[in-house]
Design an enzyme around this catalytic site. Sequence first.
Site, mmCIF file in Angstrom:
data_model
loop_
_atom_site.group_PDB
_atom_site.id
_atom_site.type_symbol
_atom_site.label_atom_id
_atom_site.label_comp_id
_atom_site.label_asym_id
_atom_site.label_seq_id
_atom_site.Cartn_x
_atom_site.Cartn_y
_atom_site.Cartn_z
ATOM 1 C CB SER A 199 -0.902 0.007 1.140
ATOM 2 O OG SER A 199 -1.769 1.055 1.114
ATOM 3 C CG ASP A 246 -3.085 -0.615 -2.140
ATOM 4 O OD1 ASP A 246 -3.015 0.474 -1.750
ATOM 5 O OD2 ASP A 246 -3.760 -1.572 -1.504
HETATM 6 MG MG MG Z 1 -3.652 1.261 0.248
#
Ligand code: MG
Length: 449
Positions: free
Chosen positions: A97, A241
């Site tokens: 992320s 992401d």
């Molecule tokens: Mg994320």
Amino acid sequence: MPERLFGTNGIRGVINADMTSDLALRVGKAIGVVMGGTLAIATDTRTSADMIKTAVSSGIMSVGVKVLDLGVLPTPAVQYYVKMHDNVNGGVMITASHNPPQFNGIKCISADGTEASREEEQLIEARHSEEIPCAPWDSVEGMHRIGGAGEEYVDAVISKVDSEAIKKAGLKACLDCANGAACETSPLLLKKLNVRAITLNCNPQGEFPGHLSEPTEENLKDLISLTQATGSDLGIAHDGDADRCVFITSDGKFVSGDKSLALISKYVLSKEKGLVVTPISSSSLVGEVVRESGGKTEYTAVGSPVVARRMIETGAVFGGEENGGLIFPEMQYCRDGAMTIAKMLECIVKEAPLNSQISKLPVYHTVKAKIECPDDMKKHVLEYLANASAGAKTDSTDGIKIIFDDGWVLARPSGTEPIFRIYSESKDEEAARSRADKYETLAREYLNH
Ligand code: MG
């Protein structure tokens, strides 16, 4: 008790230190036996993506489970694919992320497209340290490459908003994908919605990340100046992401996730009254706007799976986190960056330009601090801060929230990093700052004693 691998958002670690191909292989085997059937896999754009993806996939295939390789995709696009394809029993997203580039991670997705529950994670944790027998050679399946999952996701997002109204408005937007997972899907979304897009850091072969992939005001300086310089209606930025999204106004103001959560709550509630679910760390701005819009707010522990599951249980109309991770039940029960873009565009087109909507929101001041804190000290710091707050009004939904007449302080350990976080909020800026300083100093004193 098995070793705890999963944090708030999957398994994360520094590549070739604690996130190794050996670990990925063992986790892959455990995922294969626990989830079974056919599993989809995708990655963000980190340089370690292929190393971890192939190790996890190898583990999954070694136990006789088929792998569908969807390529580079935003996390919500994989979740949508798993939800919509009945032949797929679950999914795996290789991403860390917003964490710095030396990190990568493994996140599991349940058959309904939601993030794996704690129970599923515990089963995987329990199995990963065991010797898992391999399947006989003739039941080993291949890795099937699947194209088009990104466009399928984008088209689904478009079908959930008033796309005709957005197309007619002919908006202009600057888009910054941090050279991450949304490099193809978010430009495609804007193109299909007739939004003229000026892209920045939208090169998946570019250096990852284009800048540090946490979408904070500090990391988005280029986007802020580009949005102003090009006379765009808004700026849009994802984390690595692309399950999250934040915005910039035409006059260059950073719109924090709390504010977009409040704005979209108001917009959603104008059409349908109901419950908005958000973690205890969200600004009181959200609660205030929801109340004024005729809705109710329910607070949960921090972590988007907790929010998503509570939304399912309560039939909430909307929900999300203060970091720009918003959840739209009409699409799916997970944070969805592309859906956030599309809904914000609709909200702008139907209501008013972003800057004027933002300027009408009540003003709260939030000060956030983070303190490096080894994982094994987190519990002790929390106890120390709780003792230091004895007698005050507190809430222990997650960490400790100390409630004052005009605001609150939340002190909680991060679930993904060796960090202790302090959030302080008040309508009085000075009060917010001095309380943040007080609790930060207390935590540092304890750690340094
Ligand atoms: Mg994320």
